[in-house]
Design a protein around this motif. Structure first.
Motif, mmCIF file in Angstrom:
data_model
loop_
_atom_site.group_PDB
_atom_site.id
_atom_site.type_symbol
_atom_site.label_atom_id
_atom_site.label_comp_id
_atom_site.label_asym_id
_atom_site.label_seq_id
_atom_site.Cartn_x
_atom_site.Cartn_y
_atom_site.Cartn_z
ATOM 1 N N GLU A 1 2.303 1.884 -3.426
ATOM 2 C CA GLU A 1 1.304 2.442 -4.332
ATOM 3 C C GLU A 1 1.168 3.951 -4.107
ATOM 4 O O GLU A 1 1.109 4.734 -5.061
ATOM 5 N N TRP B 1 4.200 5.694 -5.441
ATOM 6 C CA TRP B 1 4.126 5.757 -6.903
ATOM 7 C C TRP B 1 3.311 6.964 -7.354
ATOM 8 O O TRP B 1 3.727 7.723 -8.234
ATOM 9 N N SER B 2 2.144 7.170 -6.755
ATOM 10 C CA SER B 2 1.298 8.276 -7.226
ATOM 11 C C SER B 2 1.907 9.616 -6.837
ATOM 12 O O SER B 2 1.817 10.584 -7.598
ATOM 13 N N ASP C 1 -1.078 -0.229 -12.797
ATOM 14 C CA ASP C 1 -1.955 -0.702 -11.738
ATOM 15 C C ASP C 1 -2.398 -2.138 -11.981
ATOM 16 O O ASP C 1 -2.307 -2.980 -11.098
ATOM 17 N N ARG C 2 -2.868 -2.404 -13.236
ATOM 18 C CA ARG C 2 -3.386 -3.747 -13.521
ATOM 19 C C ARG C 2 -2.278 -4.801 -13.506
ATOM 20 O O ARG C 2 -2.444 -5.892 -13.009
ATOM 21 N N THR D 1 0.839 -1.203 0.000
ATOM 22 C CA THR D 1 0.000 0.000 0.000
ATOM 23 C C THR D 1 0.873 1.252 0.000
ATOM 24 O O THR D 1 0.592 2.222 -0.709
ATOM 25 N N PHE E 1 0.405 -3.481 -9.369
ATOM 26 C CA PHE E 1 -0.156 -3.333 -8.022
ATOM 27 C C PHE E 1 -1.358 -4.250 -7.782
ATOM 28 O O PHE E 1 -1.422 -4.927 -6.762
ATOM 29 N N ALA E 2 -2.306 -4.257 -8.736
ATOM 30 C CA ALA E 2 -3.493 -5.076 -8.520
ATOM 31 C C ALA E 2 -3.108 -6.543 -8.389
ATOM 32 O O ALA E 2 -3.639 -7.270 -7.547
ATOM 33 N N HIS F 1 -1.375 -7.158 -4.962
ATOM 34 C CA HIS F 1 -2.380 -7.158 -3.897
ATOM 35 C C HIS F 1 -3.168 -8.461 -3.894
ATOM 36 O O HIS F 1 -3.391 -9.058 -2.847
ATOM 37 N N THR G 1 -0.607 4.540 -16.486
ATOM 38 C CA THR G 1 -0.912 4.265 -15.068
ATOM 39 C C THR G 1 -1.869 3.088 -14.934
ATOM 40 O O THR G 1 -1.746 2.286 -14.005
ATOM 41 N N LEU G 2 -2.794 2.974 -15.904
ATOM 42 C CA LEU G 2 -3.708 1.833 -15.872
ATOM 43 C C LEU G 2 -2.926 0.529 -16.001
ATOM 44 O O LEU G 2 -3.153 -0.429 -15.257
#
Lengths: 265, 265
Positions: free
Chosen positions: A185, A188-189, A241-242, A182, A245-246, A249, A237-238
């Motif tokens: 993430e 990163w942003s 994330d996919r 977390t 990070f996703a 997680h 970024t999508l």
């Protein structure tokens, strides 16, 4: 697995995201009809096509990926190791954490003018701000995750011969991993916001080309290139994330039994 | 093989906010090599502190804790603790959990040892599963395998079965007695269930609370394996129960006639 209907698996997984994406594109199209200066999806798509043919699209995409990749890798390694240290040394924690919390709350981009004058307006200068700026959030999240490790697991680790480095590597780190992820993430942003802030502050500071686009649309008032660039960054970024990070997680949740897989208990 | 454990006039107090709390006062206890000793007592009688002292997680304020003839100076792989909650590492498979301690102590035959102990506790098929995929009884069995695989001289068990359903607990009682007979490990078994204490122990040590001291003990010379329902276990449990009632500082004087003496708090 509870496949509720005979729908193909890809639709079950990707369907909701595709539907929402189409709905958002529709809203965007409607908005562009009302607002003259806002390019619609069609204009943006043709601009993207032109940028793809000229190579500008790939250049922005991969230079952004390279810049962020290097900065984030350094920030992640530094932030997690320093955070683990903070978590295990109460003295360091009490000394540093208030300042780290303050730094985390402050917008990192405020350092950009300072770095630009001290280090010059080179990509290295912005890279330094992006990297160091992302670290407090990662450090604090790692420290908190370490402090939240159940004492029982640490006792169990000690009982089974793990002390010092072994305990940190094989018990505390894996137990804290969900919290650390977390923090990564969040880091990163923060890093990405800082990159774009640098571009707005003074042109092509990161060397990714985003700043050139901002500068061009600022002078011409034509937003189609800007919207195309926003789409490129969104796609980037999508994808992160996919693909990163996703997935991380999900894997962490599955291996810790936080996803109900319908097994008997 | 098991080792002899000796406590000589051990007093243990903990410093906390208002002056400190005395957990144990002048506790002397000799446990023979390979003996199975149960310890019962009301909450807060220092049962768990006693285990911590033998494990070496804490040092006595006064008195001496010894293993064979050497003072206990810290945790070691010769004394393994089994906890009330299984305390398995959630991110590791059952096999890796059992191997955890073996790898830390650098044993080369870890894989073979893991396979052997998983077979002994009937978890061979669950070797690749994660703790959350197991039932409560299976988890505690995995914890037993992890503990016995270390070949400890002393096994310290802190209410290991109190969170289990009755059928799982009854089976584990029998399995634990078999593992104990096979390995000759010294076992110190803390529980608040008097019948469990009588069913498992060679003797039952009864403690009182506030501060913790030893009230007396009951020798159990019944043939093994014993089960909690056996009449002779129940009869002997009443004897221990009387000692425990005298030890109960809370002053609960509910009548305990022969009929309701099976109530195990």
């Amino acid at each position: 697995m509870s496949a509720s209907s005979a729908a193909p698996n890809w639709w079950h997984r990707g369907g909701p995201a595709v539907s929402v994406g189409l709905a958002l594109a529709l809203l965007w199209a409607l908005a562009s009809l009302v607002i003259d200066s806002l390019p619609g999806p069609a204009d943006t798509a043709s601009q993207l096509w032109a940028m793809a043919r000229s190579g500008q699209l790939w250049s922005i995409f991969f230079r952004t990926a390279g810049f962020m990749g290097v900065c984030f890798a350094v920030a992640a390694i530094g932030g997690v190791s320093l955070g683990l240290l903070l978590g295990s040394r109460p003295w360091a924690d009490r000394g540093f954490s208030p300042y780290l919390a303050a730094l985390q709350g402050m917008p990192t981009s405020m350092w950009i003018p300072v770095a630009a004058i001290v280090l010059g307006t080179s990509p290295a200068s912005l890279a330094a701000v992006v990297t160091i700026g992302a670290m407090p959030a990662i450090m604090l999240a790692t420290r908190t995750a370490v402090k939240n490790v159940p004492p029982l697991l640490i006792r169990a680790g000690r009982t089974f011969g793990a002390e010092g480095r072994t305990l940190r590597r094989h018990v505390i780190l894996p137990a804290a991993l969900p919290g650390i992820t977390t923090g990564l993430e969040l880091g990163w942003s923060i890093a990405f916001r800082c990159l774009v802030a640098g571009e707005i502050f003074s042109g092509a500071l990161s060397g990714t080309g985003i700043g050139d686009v901002i500068q061009a649309s600022r002078t011409s008032g034509d937003l189609s290139e800007m919207m195309a660039t926003i789409i490129i960054v969104l796609a980037f970024t999508l994808a992160v994330d996919r693909l990163v990070f996703a997935r991380v997680h999900h894997r962490l949740r599955v291996s810790r039994g936080l996803v109900d897989t319908g097994l008997p208990h | 093989m098991g080792a002899r454990v000796g406590l000589e006039s051990v007093t243990q107090s903990f410093a906390n906010g208002d002056g400190g709390r005395v957990a144990l006062v002048d506790v002397s206890l000799d446990i023979a090599a390979g003996e199975f000793v149960s310890i019962v007592g009301p909450s807060g009688c220092g049962k768990s502190t006693l285990l911590d002292l033998i494990a070496g997680h804490t040092r006595p304020t006064a008195g001496r804790v010894a293993l064979e003839d050497a003072d206990v100076r810290g945790p070691g792989p010769d004394r393994i603790m089994v906890f009330q909650e299984h305390a398995l590492f959630p991110w590791l498979s059952v096999a890796d959990n059992v191997a955890f301690g073996l790898r830390n102590s650098g044993r080369s035959d870890a894989d073979a040892t893991v396979a052997m102990w998983l077979a002994k506790v009937g978890l061979t098929d669950a070797a690749a599963m994660h703790p959350h995929q197991l039932s409560g009884g299976m988890r505690q069995r995995a914890a037993l395998a992890r503990a016995f695989a270390m070949r400890p001289e002393v096994l310290l068990m802190d209410e290991p079965f109190s969170a289990l359903d009755a059928p799982s607990r009854d089976r584990l009682h029998v399995e634990l007695q078999e593992l104990w007979r096979e390995t000759g490990t010294t076992i110190v078994f803390v529980t608040h269930n008097v019948r469990e204490a009588v069913a498992l122990g060679d003797r039952v040590v009864v403690m009182s609370s506030g501060p913790g001291r030893i009230m007396g003990e009951v020798r159990v010379k019944l043939p093994r394996p014993r089960v909690v329902e056996s009449e002779r276990v129940v009869a002997l449990a009443q004897e221990a129960r009387r000692l425990l009632d005298a030890a109960d500082q809370l002053g609960i004087t509910a009548p305990r006639t022969a009929e309701d003496s099976h109530v195990s708090i």
